[in-house]
Design a protein around this motif. Structure first.
Motif, PDB file in Angstrom:
ATOM      1  N   ALA A 104       0.864  -1.179   0.000  1.00  0.00           N
ATOM      2  CA  ALA A 104       0.000   0.000   0.000  1.00  0.00           C
ATOM      3  C   ALA A 104       0.898   1.225   0.000  1.00  0.00           C
ATOM      4  O   ALA A 104       1.985   1.198   0.587  1.00  0.00           O
ATOM      5  CB  ALA A 104      -0.898   0.019   1.232  1.00  0.00           C
ATOM      6  N   VAL A 166      -5.927  -3.718   4.946  1.00  0.00           N
ATOM      7  CA  VAL A 166      -5.382  -2.853   3.897  1.00  0.00           C
ATOM      8  C   VAL A 166      -4.695  -3.709   2.830  1.00  0.00           C
ATOM      9  O   VAL A 166      -4.885  -3.523   1.636  1.00  0.00           O
ATOM     10  CB  VAL A 166      -4.361  -1.861   4.493  1.00  0.00           C
ATOM     11  CG1 VAL A 166      -3.686  -1.055   3.401  1.00  0.00           C
ATOM     12  CG2 VAL A 166      -5.031  -0.959   5.512  1.00  0.00           C
ATOM     13  N   CYS A 169      -7.250  -5.615   0.680  1.00  0.00           N
ATOM     14  CA  CYS A 169      -8.238  -4.821  -0.055  1.00  0.00           C
ATOM     15  C   CYS A 169      -7.722  -4.536  -1.461  1.00  0.00           C
ATOM     16  O   CYS A 169      -6.580  -4.142  -1.644  1.00  0.00           O
ATOM     17  CB  CYS A 169      -8.505  -3.504   0.669  1.00  0.00           C
ATOM     18  SG  CYS A 169      -9.595  -2.412  -0.257  1.00  0.00           S
ATOM     19  N   ASN A 171      -8.305  -2.124  -3.107  1.00  0.00           N
ATOM     20  CA  ASN A 171      -8.057  -0.691  -3.216  1.00  0.00           C
ATOM     21  C   ASN A 171      -7.148  -0.185  -2.108  1.00  0.00           C
ATOM     22  O   ASN A 171      -7.050   1.018  -1.900  1.00  0.00           O
ATOM     23  CB  ASN A 171      -9.373   0.078  -3.150  1.00  0.00           C
ATOM     24  CG  ASN A 171     -10.431  -0.526  -4.039  1.00  0.00           C
ATOM     25  OD1 ASN A 171     -10.136  -0.929  -5.152  1.00  0.00           O
ATOM     26  ND2 ASN A 171     -11.652  -0.599  -3.543  1.00  0.00           N
ATOM     27  N   ALA A 172      -6.534  -1.083  -1.365  1.00  0.00           N
ATOM     28  CA  ALA A 172      -5.687  -0.702  -0.233  1.00  0.00           C
ATOM     29  C   ALA A 172      -6.406   0.291   0.674  1.00  0.00           C
ATOM     30  O   ALA A 172      -5.846   1.301   1.107  1.00  0.00           O
ATOM     31  CB  ALA A 172      -4.348  -0.144  -0.709  1.00  0.00           C
ATOM     32  N   GLY A 212      -6.826   3.765  -0.070  1.00  0.00           N
ATOM     33  CA  GLY A 212      -7.864   3.807  -1.103  1.00  0.00           C
ATOM     34  C   GLY A 212      -9.263   3.875  -0.499  1.00  0.00           C
ATOM     35  O   GLY A 212      -9.426   4.064   0.703  1.00  0.00           O
TER      36      GLY A 212
END
Ligand code: HEM
Ligand code: FES
Lengths: 248, 214
Positions: A104, A166, A169, A171-172, A212
């Protein structure tokens, strides 16, 4: 058993980094995943190579230090389990295992598999606390709290801040972490007073850190070693919308 | 995303209920079209509102995508997905395909660029006077008799169903509406609604192709 590891090696924050392959012959299925890495490091040290840096502390699933992406899954294949509590019996003889750091923008790599998670601390500093001094411990049951609420608050409070949400995900996004920290306070009378302000402050800090945005795919919930539910995210969303409508 | 998605979802349902009047016959459908065009205020209000919602929805989607890809500058060498649905992972793609389809659809039926029969009229007698009005029914039927266009339309509805099967429950979560006993029902309901809507839209080209509506 034998396994072949593919480990992310990176000398420092500015190094480019690459995956390095390490075949490992004498792995016991009773070893924890981190013990297996200890064995790898011993062989590396013996042959004069730099050992693989990875985070760990308690090795009993409560501190949140360990943080390994194992074959693309945060903390590896066993649900509800940190990497330190994962055992090699979860793998088969001959397996190829990819080990990478959390990825991330907000978690820059420091070295090899170690990332800097101080972004989480800054989110907590932004609002993850109760401002008033609540004094010393009161008599039990002086502030009655329903059993369901107490249980739920406790479930959210089990977040160890490891960052698996995170890491997993797409999308972080840090919404599960922030949602859990927000919700465990919002569930209790002492935390309710500042709930809206807290939601706004923590979400703003989360955006500043470069995490994100949640798109409701729930990969975080699937990998969370403490099995925290995305209900925490819904609570945060609700408070954030309420606070935005009220205060603009 | 949630608010504009909800507004667009409302349109999809409203538009569908109008379209299904086709099954009541030429007169009912053409009268509906005539009524709609007779209410220029309503028509243009809805058009402008929709345009704004599409702009908002697409803009937010692109901003979101940009921020989300920026949030992970280095990707994993080994990528894996534990449980996220294919629909949830292709929202931008399915959204853009729906947008492309909407433009094609407008070119076809609203602007009449693709079909020579689009301008056809019907003549009917109303209170002893002859009235000429647009034969919307005839245009739709002729349009769908083209197998190629029907196939595109049906495919577009499958794509829309995928988009909505994630979108319709995602919006509840985005607005913070989640509850241990309602959420499973909402998730199931979203899927049923998404595929139900798409199925109902598809029933029109299928009916035309099979000769049930002509
Ligand atoms: C008839 C047209 C459309 C309808 C009814 C519709 C409906 C929805 C709904 C209800 C949502 C969920 C909102 C939320 O989770 O809060 C959504 C999400 C989304 N829409 Fe659409 N949409 C349409 C067209 C489009 C178009 C043209 C795009 C093109 C860019 C698009 C891109 C997206 C994306 C990327 C998301 C996902 C956001 C996320 O994953 O959180 N949509 N849509
Ligand atoms: S090392 Fe403490 S949780 Fe894994």
């Amino acid at each position: 058993m034998r396994v072949t590891l593919h480990v992310w090696r990176q000398n420092g924050p500015d190094d480019k980094g690459q995956i390095v392959r390490y075949p490992l012959d004498d792995v016991s299925e009773h070893m924890s995943f981190l013990e297996m890495l200890d064995v790898l490091n011993e062989t590396l040290i013996e042959s004069g190579d730099e050992p693989v840096a990875f985070d760990h502390d308690c090795r009993e699933g409560i501190c949140g230090a360990c943080s390994l992406m194992i074959n693309g899954v945060a903390h590896g294949p066993q649900a509800g389990t940190t990497a330190c509590q994962l055992h090699m019996r979860s793998f088969k003889d001959g397996d190829e295992i990819y080990i990478e750091p959390w990825r991330a923008k907000a978690f820059p790599v420091i070295k090899d598999l170690v990332v800097d998670r101080s972004a989480f601390d800054r989110i907590i500093s932004a609002g993850g606390y109760v401002s008033v001094n609540t004094g010393s411990a009161q008599d039990a049951n002086l502030v009655p709290i329903g059993k369901d609420d107490a249980d739920e608050a406790f479930d959210y409070a089990t977040c160890i801040g490891c960052g698996a949400c995170v890491a997993s995900c797409k999308n972080a996004s840090a919404m599960l972490f922030v949602g859990a920290k927000f919700s465990h306070l919002e569930k209790l009378p002492q935390g309710q007073v500042e709930a809206d302000r807290r939601a706004t402050a923590m979400v703003e800090q989360m955006d500043i850190e470069g995490f994100g945005n949640c798109t409701n795919q729930y990969e975080c919930q699937a990998v969370c070693p403490k099995e925290i539910k995305v209900d925490a995210i819904a609570r945060l969303n609700r408070a954030f919308s309420r606070s935005t409508v009220k205060n603009g | 995303m949630a608010v504009s998605g909800l507004a667009l979802g409302g349109f999809v349902i409203g538009h569908l209920s109008g379209n299904l009047l086709l099954f009541l016959g030429r007169d009912a459908f053409n009268s509906y079209a005539e009524w709609l065009h007779g209410n220029q205020g309503l028509l243009w209000g809805a058009r402008l509102g929709l345009l704004a919602m599409i702009a908002l929805h697409v803009r937010t989607a692109l901003v979101l995508r940009k921020r989300n890809t920026d949030a992970r500058p280095v990707r994993y060498a080994f990528e894996s997905t534990v449980q996220a649905s294919q629909a949830s992972r292709s929202m931008l793609l399915t959204g853009l395909l729906v947008l492309a389809y909407v433009i094609l659809h407008l070119a076809h039926f609203t602007w009449g660029w693709l079909d020579s029969t689009a301008g056809a009229t019907e003549t009917l007698t109303r209170a002893g006077e002859e009235v000429v009005r647009h034969d919307t029914y005839g245009m739709v039927v002729a349009g769908f008799q083209n197998v190629f266009y029907s196939a595109i339309y049906i495919a577009a509805m499958v794509v829309l169903a995928l988009h909505l099967s994630h979108g319709f429950h995602s919006l509840f979560q985005s607005l913070g509406l989640r509850h241990p006993s309602y959420t499973p029902k909402i998730e199931m309901g979203a899927r049923v609604l998404a595929w139900g809507i798409a199925g109902a839209y598809m029933s029109i080209p299928f009916a035309v192709l099979s000769g049930g509506v002509s």
